[in-house]
Design an enzyme around this catalytic site. Structure first.
Site, short mmCIF file in Angstrom:
data_model
loop_
_atom_site.label_atom_id
_atom_site.label_comp_id
_atom_site.label_asym_id
_atom_site.label_seq_id
_atom_site.Cartn_x
_atom_site.Cartn_y
_atom_site.Cartn_z
N SER A 105 39.66 12.61 36.14
CA SER A 105 38.83 11.90 36.77
C SER A 105 37.60 12.79 37.50
O SER A 105 36.37 12.28 37.46
CB SER A 105 39.64 11.39 38.14
OG SER A 105 40.90 10.97 37.74
N ARG A 106 37.99 13.78 37.57
CA ARG A 106 36.61 14.92 38.22
C ARG A 106 35.77 15.34 37.28
O ARG A 106 34.76 15.81 37.61
CB ARG A 106 37.60 16.31 38.90
CG ARG A 106 38.30 16.98 37.54
CD ARG A 106 38.99 18.06 37.96
NE ARG A 106 39.98 18.88 36.99
CZ ARG A 106 41.13 18.39 36.91
NH1 ARG A 106 41.99 17.61 37.66
NH2 ARG A 106 41.87 19.08 36.12
N GLU A 120 46.19 22.16 42.00
CA GLU A 120 47.37 21.83 41.43
C GLU A 120 48.20 22.81 42.27
O GLU A 120 48.41 23.83 42.18
CB GLU A 120 47.56 22.01 40.12
CG GLU A 120 48.65 21.50 39.24
CD GLU A 120 49.05 20.04 39.15
OE1 GLU A 120 47.99 19.59 38.31
OE2 GLU A 120 49.75 19.31 39.89
#
Ligand SMILES: CC(=O)N[C@@H](CC(=O)O)C(=O)O
Ligand SMILES: [Zn+2]
Length: 313
Positions: free
Chosen positions: A169-170, A180
């Site tokens: 997505s990034r 994370e």
């Protein structure tokens, strides 16, 4: 980006997004983004528009990783350009919408930075995920975060592998940064994990503010763990797993795994040993979300990257 006398020049990082809920059951990012959507004071920095955004609202509502397909694998050129509207998988449609808002991926109009907040069930501690060894802006940012977090550990996982990298997505931003943090069970909030993620992001935003003020960051070296391979569970002819992560490996993310070390423990009591050619550093060990991806853990190699000096163009 331009560079001369070895100093890389980047335009100011003004447009920044903070993604939570890319996976709907990873609660630290969901909770932080919801908090910051109500009151954004904590993420405000001079000259920075920091936009908190729930990437996968349907998956968050169901408290599940995804509805039709993994959003964090959906940002491929094929998906982003697929015609077909509502008969596309939900996350593909959502990826197209996110690409319109924060991209287009690869274009000058794309957001400068996207922070994508993830949790893992693995004992990884605080981890930053880097997608390109050539992104000197991100390397300098990660160096800054690591120094600010010290003596607490904050490691960099570099997912730059020709076959194993995936379309996150990034990745629609110029500088994609994965956060994370674990161990945290799916659908659960653990305060220590929640706070760790919050602190990492504070340092990251501080870095962007300093950079935008014109601070020059001198050359530095950054230790990263480069993804080498994904190791699957031993399976029978029907594809069912026949072994678990060995107790000597479980929760030992980032600790050296040497050839001959125990790796799996079969249900009938046998030990399966790691047969690699040299020492590797395993991580994402026994991540709940990766059983369906046929991944028990990944192996990495330690590498030291040199980040060139950077300054605002
Ligand atoms: C456990 C988990 O979701 N990890 C993320 C890692 C990343 O953001 O690259 C994923 O698999 O998409
Ligand atoms: Zn995730």
């Amino acid at each position: 980006m331009s560079s001369y006398n070895n100093t890389a020049r980047f335009s100011e990082a003004r447009r920044v997004a903070i993604f939570g809920g890319t996976h709907g059951n990873e609660m630290s990012g969901v909770t932080l983004v919801n908090l910051w959507t109500k009151n954004g004071t904590e993420i405000q920095r001079k000259g920075v528009e920091a936009v908190p955004f729930i990437t996968n609202p349907k998956a968050v509502e169901k408290c599940t990783r995804y509805v039709d397909t993994d959003l964090n694998r959906a940002f491929t050129p094929e998906n982003l350009s697929a015609p077909g509207g509502n008969d596309l998988p939900y996350e593909v449609l959502r990826a197209q919408e996110i690409n319109r808002i924060f991209g287009p991926k690869g274009s000058p109009e794309a957001y400068d930075v996207i922070f994508d907040l993830h949790n893992t069930t693995s004992n990884m501690g605080c981890t930053l995920i880097l997608e390109s060894s050539k992104d000197h802006f991100n390397l300098q940012m990660m160096n800054y975060i690591k120094k600010a977090m010290a003596p607490a550990s904050c490691l960099v996982l570099m997912n730059e592998h020709p076959l194993l990298k995936y379309s996150t997505s990034r990745s629609v931003a110029k500088h994609p940064v994965g956060l994370e943090v674990g161990p945290q069970p799916q659908g659960v909030l653990r305060s220590n994990i929640f706070e760790a993620m919050r602190v990492i992001l504070k340092h990251a935003l501080d870095f962007i503010e300093l950079f935008n003020e014109g601070v020059e960051f001198p050359p530095c070296t950054v230790e990263v763990f480069r993804v080498l391979e994904w190791i699957d569970y031993p399976r029978d002819a029907n594809g069912n797993i026949i072994a678990m992560v060995h107790p000597n490996l479980q929760d030992c993310d980032w600790e050296p795994l040497n050839p001959g070390d125990p790796m799996f423990h079969t249900f009938d009591g046998k030990t399966i040993h790691y047969q690699g050619s040299g020492t590797v550093y395993p991580t994402f060990i026994n991540e709940a979300a990766y059983y369906e991806k046929q991944q028990a853990f990944i192996t990495t190699r330690r590498e030291t990257l040199v980040a060139s000096a950077i300054i605002k163009a």
